[in-house]
Design a protein around this motif. Structure first.
Motif, PDB file in Angstrom:
ATOM      1  N   MET A  72      14.544  12.523  36.794  1.00  0.00           N
ATOM      2  CA  MET A  72      13.167  12.018  36.804  1.00  0.00           C
ATOM      3  C   MET A  72      12.183  13.090  36.332  1.00  0.00           C
ATOM      4  N   ASN A  73      12.401  14.323  36.746  1.00  0.00           N
ATOM      5  CA  ASN A  73      11.566  15.441  36.301  1.00  0.00           C
ATOM      6  C   ASN A  73      11.621  15.564  34.779  1.00  0.00           C
ATOM      7  N   ALA A  74      12.818  15.449  34.227  1.00  0.00           N
ATOM      8  CA  ALA A  74      12.974  15.527  32.769  1.00  0.00           C
ATOM      9  C   ALA A  74      12.233  14.383  32.080  1.00  0.00           C
ATOM     10  N   LYS A  75      12.310  13.186  32.647  1.00  0.00           N
ATOM     11  CA  LYS A  75      11.650  12.019  32.053  1.00  0.00           C
ATOM     12  C   LYS A  75      10.128  12.190  32.057  1.00  0.00           C
ATOM     13  N   VAL A  76       9.585  12.573  33.206  1.00  0.00           N
ATOM     14  CA  VAL A  76       8.131  12.709  33.355  1.00  0.00           C
ATOM     15  C   VAL A  76       7.573  13.818  32.467  1.00  0.00           C
ATOM     16  N   ASN A  77       8.325  14.911  32.334  1.00  0.00           N
ATOM     17  CA  ASN A  77       7.852  16.070  31.569  1.00  0.00           C
ATOM     18  C   ASN A  77       8.391  16.119  30.143  1.00  0.00           C
ATOM     19  N   ASN A  78       9.061  15.032  29.710  1.00  0.00           N
ATOM     20  CA  ASN A  78       9.613  14.930  28.362  1.00  0.00           C
ATOM     21  C   ASN A  78      10.491  16.134  28.015  1.00  0.00           C
ATOM     22  N   MET A  79      11.334  16.505  28.961  1.00  0.00           N
ATOM     23  CA  MET A  79      12.280  17.605  28.764  1.00  0.00           C
ATOM     24  C   MET A  79      13.670  17.040  28.508  1.00  0.00           C
ATOM     25  N   LYS A  80      14.521  17.866  27.966  1.00  0.00           N
ATOM     26  CA  LYS A  80      15.914  17.483  27.782  1.00  0.00           C
ATOM     27  C   LYS A  80      16.707  17.797  29.042  1.00  0.00           C
ATOM     28  N   VAL A  81      17.791  17.058  29.208  1.00  0.00           N
ATOM     29  CA  VAL A  81      18.729  17.331  30.284  1.00  0.00           C
ATOM     30  C   VAL A  81      20.092  17.650  29.680  1.00  0.00           C
ATOM     31  N   LEU A  82      20.857  18.409  30.406  1.00  0.00           N
ATOM     32  CA  LEU A  82      22.224  18.733  30.006  1.00  0.00           C
ATOM     33  C   LEU A  82      23.146  18.269  31.117  1.00  0.00           C
ATOM     34  N   PHE A  83      24.064  17.376  30.777  1.00  0.00           N
ATOM     35  CA  PHE A  83      25.056  16.873  31.719  1.00  0.00           C
ATOM     36  C   PHE A  83      26.373  17.588  31.463  1.00  0.00           C
TER      37      PHE A  83
END
Length: 104
Positions: A72-83
């Motif tokens: 959710m943090n990544a979505k709100v701040n338009n950041m990428k995530v690494l799984f």
């Protein structure tokens, strides 16, 4: 030699998946959360469901809400995530992951 290398690469599973979060949510009637990234997830696992819909995980696990919070943090701040661990595990019939982190 090149043919052998192609065979080895074709059989390799993706261990990491990076992207921008398009959608994230949880079902209210079952133990399941999901994330859909900006690019299709390749089917890299033994999971029988169509993995192009993204990744899923259980919402009742000890660390489930930590993963949801990061996503959710990544979505709100338009950041990428690494799984990490993508292709190693399934949640039900869907592709899942072992860990998630924010990317700069």
């Amino acid at each position: 030699m090149v043919f052998l290398l192609l065979l080895v690469c074709a059989g390799a599973r993706a261990e990491f998946l990076e992207g921008t979060v398009d959608r994230v949510g949880c079902h209210i009637d079952k133990d399941e959360c999901f994330v859909v990234l900006d690019s299709p997830v390749m089917d890299v696992s033994k999971c029988s469901n169509d993995s192009s819909a993204g990744l899923r995980w259980g919402s009742s696990g000890e660390h489930a809400y930590a993963a949801l919070s990061i996503i959710m943090n990544a979505k709100v701040n338009n950041m990428k995530v690494l799984f990490g661990g993508v292709g190693d595990t399934c949640f039900g019939d869907f592709l899942s992951f072992r860990w998630v982190t924010l990317k700069d």
